[in-house]
Design a protein around this motif. Structure first.
Motif, PDB file in Angstrom:
ATOM      1  N   PRO A  75       0.813  -1.215   0.000  1.00 23.35           N
ATOM      2  CA  PRO A  75       0.000   0.000   0.000  1.00 23.35           C
ATOM      3  C   PRO A  75       0.849   1.269   0.000  1.00 23.35           C
ATOM      4  O   PRO A  75       1.855   1.363   0.695  1.00 23.35           O
ATOM      5  CB  PRO A  75      -0.792  -0.124   1.310  1.00 23.35           C
ATOM      6  CG  PRO A  75      -0.818  -1.588   1.604  1.00 23.35           C
ATOM      7  CD  PRO A  75       0.482  -2.115   1.104  1.00 23.35           C
ATOM      8  N   THR A  94      -3.810   5.920   4.800  1.00 22.45           N
ATOM      9  CA  THR A  94      -3.428   4.624   4.277  1.00 22.45           C
ATOM     10  C   THR A  94      -4.685   3.908   3.801  1.00 22.45           C
ATOM     11  O   THR A  94      -5.800   4.375   4.005  1.00 22.45           O
ATOM     12  CB  THR A  94      -2.698   3.782   5.342  1.00 22.45           C
ATOM     13  OG1 THR A  94      -2.160   2.606   4.751  1.00 22.45           O
ATOM     14  CG2 THR A  94      -3.631   3.400   6.482  1.00 22.45           C
ATOM     15  N   ALA A  95      -4.507   2.761   3.157  1.00 20.31           N
ATOM     16  CA  ALA A  95      -5.637   2.010   2.623  1.00 20.31           C
ATOM     17  C   ALA A  95      -5.216   0.567   2.417  1.00 20.31           C
ATOM     18  O   ALA A  95      -4.051   0.277   2.139  1.00 20.31           O
ATOM     19  CB  ALA A  95      -6.136   2.611   1.303  1.00 20.31           C
ATOM     20  N   PRO A  97      -5.227  -2.902   0.217  1.00 20.58           N
ATOM     21  CA  PRO A  97      -5.232  -3.117  -1.235  1.00 20.58           C
ATOM     22  C   PRO A  97      -6.657  -3.254  -1.769  1.00 20.58           C
ATOM     23  O   PRO A  97      -7.518  -3.902  -1.166  1.00 20.58           O
ATOM     24  CB  PRO A  97      -4.439  -4.411  -1.395  1.00 20.58           C
ATOM     25  CG  PRO A  97      -3.587  -4.483  -0.173  1.00 20.58           C
ATOM     26  CD  PRO A  97      -4.399  -3.885   0.927  1.00 20.58           C
ATOM     27  N   ALA A  98      -6.907  -2.625  -2.912  1.00 21.92           N
ATOM     28  CA  ALA A  98      -8.244  -2.660  -3.508  1.00 21.92           C
ATOM     29  C   ALA A  98      -8.430  -3.942  -4.313  1.00 21.92           C
ATOM     30  O   ALA A  98      -7.473  -4.494  -4.857  1.00 21.92           O
ATOM     31  CB  ALA A  98      -8.438  -1.439  -4.410  1.00 21.92           C
ATOM     32  N   GLN A 103     -11.801   0.629  -6.216  1.00 21.68           N
ATOM     33  CA  GLN A 103     -11.091   1.791  -5.702  1.00 21.68           C
ATOM     34  C   GLN A 103     -10.667   1.538  -4.261  1.00 21.68           C
ATOM     35  O   GLN A 103     -11.357   0.842  -3.511  1.00 21.68           O
ATOM     36  CB  GLN A 103     -11.983   3.043  -5.769  1.00 21.68           C
ATOM     37  CG  GLN A 103     -12.291   3.501  -7.181  1.00 21.68           C
ATOM     38  CD  GLN A 103     -13.064   4.806  -7.193  1.00 21.68           C
ATOM     39  OE1 GLN A 103     -13.576   5.233  -6.176  1.00 21.68           O
ATOM     40  NE2 GLN A 103     -13.135   5.428  -8.361  1.00 21.68           N
ATOM     41  N   ARG A 104      -9.537   2.109  -3.894  1.00 25.11           N
ATOM     42  CA  ARG A 104      -9.037   1.926  -2.548  1.00 25.11           C
ATOM     43  C   ARG A 104      -9.737   2.886  -1.599  1.00 25.11           C
ATOM     44  O   ARG A 104     -10.033   4.030  -1.931  1.00 25.11           O
ATOM     45  CB  ARG A 104      -7.527   2.152  -2.521  1.00 25.11           C
ATOM     46  CG  ARG A 104      -6.776   1.246  -3.479  1.00 25.11           C
ATOM     47  CD  ARG A 104      -5.307   1.482  -3.422  1.00 25.11           C
ATOM     48  NE  ARG A 104      -4.761   1.135  -2.104  1.00 25.11           N
ATOM     49  CZ  ARG A 104      -3.537   1.415  -1.718  1.00 25.11           C
ATOM     50  NH1 ARG A 104      -2.737   2.074  -2.529  1.00 25.11           N
ATOM     51  NH2 ARG A 104      -3.113   1.053  -0.526  1.00 25.11           N
ATOM     52  N   TRP A 106      -9.405   5.069   1.494  1.00 20.34           N
ATOM     53  CA  TRP A 106      -8.391   5.704   2.329  1.00 20.34           C
ATOM     54  C   TRP A 106      -8.955   6.039   3.703  1.00 20.34           C
ATOM     55  O   TRP A 106     -10.123   6.439   3.832  1.00 20.34           O
ATOM     56  CB  TRP A 106      -7.889   6.981   1.662  1.00 20.34           C
ATOM     57  CG  TRP A 106      -7.181   6.745   0.365  1.00 20.34           C
ATOM     58  CD1 TRP A 106      -7.709   6.868  -0.884  1.00 20.34           C
ATOM     59  CD2 TRP A 106      -5.818   6.337   0.196  1.00 20.34           C
ATOM     60  NE1 TRP A 106      -6.762   6.561  -1.826  1.00 20.34           N
ATOM     61  CE2 TRP A 106      -5.597   6.228  -1.189  1.00 20.34           C
ATOM     62  CE3 TRP A 106      -4.779   6.052   1.069  1.00 20.34           C
ATOM     63  CZ2 TRP A 106      -4.361   5.854  -1.706  1.00 20.34           C
ATOM     64  CZ3 TRP A 106      -3.546   5.679   0.552  1.00 20.34           C
ATOM     65  CH2 TRP A 106      -3.355   5.587  -0.824  1.00 20.34           C
TER      66      TRP A 106
END
Length: 452
Positions: A75, A94-95, A97-98, A103-104, A106
């Motif tokens: 990420p 942070t996010a 994984p998509a 879409q990720r 956040w």
């Protein structure tokens, strides 16, 4: 309060005057972290990955080969980890994984770095954040977040409340864009800057009594933001005049209604920007094109000695940016260890340098290092926060390497040129500097720096 001239004295005498009195005081103590755990909030430990701190390339003073680039799939945050002035807390977006084609999402994440083991606490709300949101940690463990909503900038404080995230709305400022400045040394205040062509507005967006407050209007287009003291009173900004002209760093006194005074003046037509300052020693890290092109240099706040541009700080095909100075070196700027971010075609790594050492040590960074984030302990240990697939929150510790003074050259007594000794000179030999009086409201406290 000016700093003029460069090494060799070709542009006059150099001064970097003290911008004013420093009324330092202790910052607030943050609350304990009992019970702040979760799926990603378990203590992970302070560890130094294999290879961290090892010299890059064949020699520690050459460009060498940088470490492997970031692993695909790990990420990425839209902004690097932002640390409090004392390095106790960090915050980032942070996010996870998509999924393929998705879409990720956040969300803010707070890092606790001052305990026996670092750990991260996620601070998600009911909906994901936009990737252009900005977060800044406070000394009490809360995290300020700036969001853009239409033509407004909104501000809230986030904090963990058991399994959920608490949010305290602070208000909004009507403007299209704003940049949050580095956390104030007082640990309580956060300032934002809106820059226009003719003037720039400085806002206190956290730490005030009644929400966001306009504290200063500075003529010209301003950028940057470096704190000059530990009280959170004196702020340095890089300013371009409203009618155009070179960029010069200025000091803004927040206790005198934003009074602006000059800070750097190396040459009349040069762009002189302040990158980093240490309140204990007075060491200043400067970027200027006074030598003919952009160079990284150093000076001392309140000194009459020339600003110097070390040859070792311009390795070929590498961008060098300072990000941390060793604190606690009172009146000894030459002995401060400086951490630098090294960016080359293959990635980022770490440089360590002291003005008195005249040598740039280059070492590998931990995998997943938030490039440009880190802080020094007073005893000279560099802390680099990182996150990767095996360690969601870790800190690598690197001891500042020593700088042995090379023996004198045959037929000489200074021993500064020693290619054979693995060193590079910090500056050309300069003639004696000429101290010129600087008109100030009160006499500056001059600090003395030794020559090369």
């Amino acid at each position: 309060m000016t700093a003029c001239a460069i090494e060799g004295g070709t542009a006059g005498a150099a001064t970097a005057a003290d911008p004013g009195p420093e009324t330092a005081g202790p910052g607030p103590d943050g609350p304990g972290e009992t019970g702040e755990t979760g799926e990603r909030g378990e203590p992970v430990g302070v560890r130094e990955p294999a290879g961290v701190g090892e010299p890059v390339g064949a020699g520690s003073h050459g460009p060498g080969a940088p470490p492997a680039p970031h692993t695909p799939g790990t990420p990425h945050a839209p902004d690097v980890l932002t640390l409090t002035a004392d390095g106790a807390y960090g915050a980032r977006l942070t996010a996870a994984p998509a999924p393929p084609g998705g879409q990720r999402a956040w969300y803010p994440e707070r890092w606790t770095l001052d305990g026996p083991e670092p750990y991260a606490v996620p601070l998600p709300l009911n909906q994901p954040e936009e990737p252009d949101a900005q977060v800044v940690p406070l000394a009490d463990g809360r995290v300020l977040i700036r969001r853009r909503v239409a033509d407004r900038q909104t501000f809230s404080l986030l904090y963990p409340t058991g399994p959920a995230t608490g949010e305290l709305a602070l208000g909004a400022v009507e403007c299209e864009g704003m940049v949050l400045l580095p956390p104030s040394p007082d640990g309580r205040s956060v300032y934002g800057l809106t820059a226009g062509d003719h003037s720039s507005l400085l806002w206190l967006v956290a730490g005030g009594s009644f929400g966001p407050e306009l504290v200063a209007e500075v003529p010209g287009h301003c950028s940057g933001g470096v704190w000059l003291d530990r009280a959170g009173r004196m702020l340095a900004l890089d300013r371009r005049p409203a009618g155009g002209g070179p960029v010069k760093a200025v000091a803004v006194d927040l206790e005198r209604n934003g009074e602006v005074t000059p800070l750097l003046q190396i040459a009349p037509a040069s762009d002189d920007r302040l990158l980093l300052a240490d309140a204990d020693s007075g060491l200043l890290l400067i970027r200027s094109n006074a030598p003919g092109h952009d160079r990284l240099g150093w000076g001392v706040l309140g000194s009459c000695l020339p600003v110097r541009f070390p040859e070792c700080l311009r390795p070929a095909d590498v961008a060098v940016t300072p990000f941390a100075v060793q604190p606690g070196q009172m009146l000894m700027p030459e002995s401060c260890a400086v951490a630098l971010r090294m960016d080359g075609p293959a990635g980022s790594w770490v440089g360590i340098w002291r003005p008195q050492g005249r040598r740039l040590h280059q070492v590998a960074a931990p995998e997943g290092w938030s490039a440009g984030a880190g802080f020094w302990s007073r005893d000279g240990v560099l802390h680099l926060p990182y996150a990767n697939a095996s360690t969601p929150c870790g800190v690598a510790l690197i001891d500042a390497p020593g700088d042995e003074k090379p023996p004198p050259e045959a037929g000489g007594t200074d021993g500064t040129g020693g290619v054979g000794h693995g060193t590079e000179p910090s500056a050309a030999v300069a003639p004696p500097a000429v101290c010129k009086p600087v008109p100030l409201g009160q006499a500056p406290l001059h600090r003395v720096a030794s020559t090369d």
